[in-house]
Design a protein around this motif. Structure first.
Motif, PDB file in Angstrom:
ATOM      1  N   ILE A  26       1.430   6.003  -4.860  1.00  0.00           N
ATOM      2  CA  ILE A  26       1.953   6.861  -5.915  1.00  0.00           C
ATOM      3  C   ILE A  26       2.861   6.052  -6.839  1.00  0.00           C
ATOM      4  O   ILE A  26       2.773   6.154  -8.066  1.00  0.00           O
ATOM      5  CB  ILE A  26       2.708   8.068  -5.309  1.00  0.00           C
ATOM      6  CG1 ILE A  26       1.691   9.008  -4.652  1.00  0.00           C
ATOM      7  CG2 ILE A  26       3.490   8.815  -6.379  1.00  0.00           C
ATOM      8  CD1 ILE A  26       2.300  10.164  -3.910  1.00  0.00           C
ATOM      9  N   LEU A  27       3.682   5.217  -6.242  1.00  0.00           N
ATOM     10  CA  LEU A  27       4.558   4.359  -7.050  1.00  0.00           C
ATOM     11  C   LEU A  27       3.724   3.487  -7.989  1.00  0.00           C
ATOM     12  O   LEU A  27       4.007   3.362  -9.181  1.00  0.00           O
ATOM     13  CB  LEU A  27       5.414   3.478  -6.134  1.00  0.00           C
ATOM     14  CG  LEU A  27       6.346   2.500  -6.864  1.00  0.00           C
ATOM     15  CD1 LEU A  27       7.426   3.275  -7.597  1.00  0.00           C
ATOM     16  CD2 LEU A  27       6.974   1.505  -5.892  1.00  0.00           C
ATOM     17  N   MET A  28       2.645   2.921  -7.434  1.00  0.00           N
ATOM     18  CA  MET A  28       1.810   2.048  -8.246  1.00  0.00           C
ATOM     19  C   MET A  28       1.172   2.805  -9.413  1.00  0.00           C
ATOM     20  O   MET A  28       1.138   2.330 -10.546  1.00  0.00           O
ATOM     21  CB  MET A  28       0.727   1.429  -7.391  1.00  0.00           C
ATOM     22  CG  MET A  28       0.061   0.269  -8.058  1.00  0.00           C
ATOM     23  SD  MET A  28      -1.515  -0.036  -7.300  1.00  0.00           S
ATOM     24  CE  MET A  28      -2.526   1.072  -8.197  1.00  0.00           C
ATOM     25  N   TYR A  29       0.689   4.020  -9.112  1.00  0.00           N
ATOM     26  CA  TYR A  29       0.057   4.789 -10.185  1.00  0.00           C
ATOM     27  C   TYR A  29       1.076   5.151 -11.256  1.00  0.00           C
ATOM     28  O   TYR A  29       0.771   5.119 -12.453  1.00  0.00           O
ATOM     29  CB  TYR A  29      -0.605   6.052  -9.636  1.00  0.00           C
ATOM     30  CG  TYR A  29      -1.843   5.745  -8.850  1.00  0.00           C
ATOM     31  CD1 TYR A  29      -2.803   4.895  -9.387  1.00  0.00           C
ATOM     32  CD2 TYR A  29      -2.057   6.274  -7.594  1.00  0.00           C
ATOM     33  CE1 TYR A  29      -3.936   4.584  -8.675  1.00  0.00           C
ATOM     34  CE2 TYR A  29      -3.196   5.974  -6.869  1.00  0.00           C
ATOM     35  CZ  TYR A  29      -4.129   5.128  -7.418  1.00  0.00           C
ATOM     36  OH  TYR A  29      -5.250   4.814  -6.711  1.00  0.00           O
ATOM     37  N   ALA A  30       2.288   5.475 -10.824  1.00  0.00           N
ATOM     38  CA  ALA A  30       3.323   5.823 -11.806  1.00  0.00           C
ATOM     39  C   ALA A  30       3.609   4.625 -12.708  1.00  0.00           C
ATOM     40  O   ALA A  30       3.653   4.750 -13.938  1.00  0.00           O
ATOM     41  CB  ALA A  30       4.592   6.274 -11.077  1.00  0.00           C
TER      42      ALA A  30
END
Lengths: 287, 329
Positions: free
Chosen positions: B9-13
């Motif tokens: 999720i962090l990466m997608y953000a």
């Protein structure tokens, strides 16, 4: 003496006697010859009106003519030069970036440095290559061959970085690497002499795949009219064919032959890649 | 939440923020003054100049410091206000995107899913059968080597022009009115087939090659050899090989979705299919920067969502990732 040479270079022996490699190398050589000598075989210029339009392939026009009477053979061989050049430069740059990121990230595996590099890599993996390229190319007014190669390369390196990283991770725990570390050799030297040199065959195969990938990305951009702003490219030849309804008019020589040559070239590189894999990887060799 | 999911999720953000930032920066870094050139092209249009000027002020805020411009840009994204298209003046970019996205989903989703399933099956077969392998492998390599738009031309020429089986341009017949009537649906499917088939064919090659290599690798690995000495049947060994080989193929799906979308752009151009790709090229050709930026962001969001779904699926089928969940509880 020759026997000695082959014993020492066993892998090379397997590589050069592999049927897939021989087949692939032959095709690649033929396409190179076409790009090198094609323009001098043809009596026309690539933008010159060479005769009647709408002519199917014949001995006068090997690949026929376009709707407005340009020679498709001439356009194809000139375009091939430019497309191969962009692919080779972009493939080289992408392999270099990918390897450097992969070596560093793998060597410092598990550290914050590695995590940051991999996060960056994963981000580039997710962003759609062609969409990003369109945005960049759309705002660049003038694009030369080198500029094209650079913008294609900056979106092409991430998977190489990931692949090289995982190879490096498995190599860095070998005993000889530990020995180098104990001898307090510099990181640069360990990476160069212990890790990179042992991955030469792997990196070479990665390079082949990179050339394939960057050439595909390049022709796509060219096809969308976002290739080099001067000269002729393979993608541009096919873009013309589509814009002028070459397909609807049944002019297969215009719409299909230029792409066929590129597709054959890329297929041939895949063959070499698979063949080398079998040669360098004894487990696959037995098959 | 597991560490795996948190990381993703962090990466997608971050990816999303980066894409928005690229979108913000590129027109500002380019030589020349895009606003002046946009305005000069619109000086002839009745009332166009005022609307466009307002729009430009809203989106670019050029009189303000860069960080305020940047914040304003983010606001416009969350209100889904991508500005007004210049080519389709005065239609908002968002409306064009809404209309186009249907065609993307209709072609992309079935092509991705079907090619993945069929490609894996064929690849597994060819990886465990040497004779089939010799015949099919060159064919798979050829498919995977084809540029999407070239394959589109090939398919259009043979199935469309030579055999006359399918129409090669547009989303539906010119006599049809869009709606839920049989005539329209049949016409839509008739026009849909070639773009779908092209995307399907090119991807099929890639999946088959990937699976073939995985199967060869798995069936020559130690656990397969061990099973063999235990007297397990070839079929059983192959089945375990397939199970293990499919995992990297799921990761491969996540890796390649972005490239598949790129291919869709060129395929839509060949078939004059009015999806996002076709619209984006229209934008490039008429220097419709708002349209390009809006579509770029839409494509990114689509790819992020698709990747996220693949990651979730991966989480359920890979025991190692699943384990990272139970360990934390």
């Amino acid at each position: 003496m020759f026997k000695d040479f082959w014993i020492r270079h066993e892998n090379l022996y397997y590589a050069l006697t592999n049927k897939k490699v021989i087949f692939g190398l032959t095709l690649v050589a033929l396409v190179f010859l076409l790009a090198a000598f094609g323009p001098s075989i043809s009596p026309y210029g690539y933008n010159e009106y060479a005769g009647e339009g709408y002519l199917p392939p014949s001995s006068d026009h090997y690949f026929g003519t376009t709707i407005d009477g340009r020679d498709v053979f001439t356009r194809t061989v000139y375009g091939l030069r430019s497309t191969l050049l962009v692919g080779a430069i972009a493939g080289t740059i992408a392999t270099l970036i990918g390897c450097i990121v992969g070596f560093l990230s793998g060597y410092f595996g598990g550290t914050i440095f590695d995590e940051t590099l991999m996060m960056l890599t994963n981000i580039f993996v997710v962003i759609p290559q062609l969409a990003l390229l369109i945005v960049i190319a759309a705002f660049l007014e003038v694009r030369g061959v080198v500029a094209m190669a650079i913008i294609v390369a900056i979106t092409a390196w991430p998977w190489t970085a990931r692949a090289v990283r995982s190879q490096t991770l498995s190599l860095k725990n070998e005993e000889y690497v530990s020995l180098s570390k104990v001898s307090s050799l510099s990181v640069g030297r360990i990476l160069r002499e212990d890790i990179a040199s042992n991955m030469f065959s792997y990196v070479f195969m990665v390079f082949i795949l990179q050339v394939n990938g960057t050439m595909l990305a390049t022709v796509q951009l060219e096809f969308l009219g976002l290739g080099p702003t001067r000269g002729i490219t393979l993608g541009l030849v096919m873009q013309n064919a589509v814009i002028w309804n070459g397909i609807q008019l049944g002019m297969w020589w215009w719409a299909i032959i230029p792409g066929l040559i590129l597709t054959i070239f890329i297929t041939a590189l895949y063959f070499i890649n698979t063949g080398l894999d079998a040669a360098f990887n004894p487990r696959l060799r037995e098959m | 939440m597991g560490k795996y999911l948190r990381k993703k999720i962090l990466m997608y953000a971050i990816t999303f923020v980066l894409a928005v930032t690229i979108n913000f920066l590129i027109p500002r870094m380019m030589p020349g003054d895009p606003i002046q050139s946009l305005l000069s092209r619109f000086s002839g249009m009745e009332g166009g100049r005022e609307i466009l000027e307002n729009q430009l002020r809203l989106l670019f805020n050029l009189d303000q410091p860069l960080w305020r411009q940047y914040l304003g840009y983010w606001r416009s994204i969350f209100t889904l206000d991508f500005g007004i298209s210049i080519t389709h003046f005065p239609t908002p970019v968002m409306q064009i995107i809404k209309r186009a996205i249907v065609y993307d989903l209709a072609v992309l989703m079935p092509a991705i899913i079907l090619s993945w399933i069929v490609g894996n099956k064929l690849g597994a077969y060819s990886g465990s059968n040497k004779r089939a392998d010799n015949v099919t492998m060159p064919f798979f390599y050829f498919l995977a080597s084809s540029p999407y738009f070239w394959m589109a031309g090939l398919v259009a020429f043979f199935l469309g022009v030579s055999l006359g089986l399918f129409p090669i341009s547009g989303p539906y017949g010119s006599l049809q009115t869009p709606g839920l009537n049989l005539g329209f649906i049949l016409s839509f499917l008739h026009h849909w087939f070639l773009p779908f088939f092209t995307m399907f064919l090119v991807q099929l090659g890639g999946w088959a090659i990937g699976m073939r290599n995985m199967i060869i690798y798995e069936t020559s690995s130690n656990y397969s050899k061990y099973m063999e000495t235990l007297g397990a049947s070839n079929r059983l060994i192959r089945r375990y090989g397939f199970r293990n080989g499919v995992l990297p193929q799921v990761t491969g799906l996540a890796l390649r979705i972005g490239r598949i979308v790129g291919g869709a752009i060129t395929v839509q151009v060949v078939f004059n299919y009015p999806g996002l790709g076709r619209m984006m090229l229209n934008g490039v050709q008429s220097q419709d920067y708002f349209l390009i930026q809006g579509i770029f962001l839409t494509i990114i969001v689509m790819v992020l969502i698709a990747n996220f779904i693949v990651d979730i699926i991966y989480m359920f089928i890979d025991p190692r990732v699943r384990l990272s969940f139970t360990e934390e509880e």
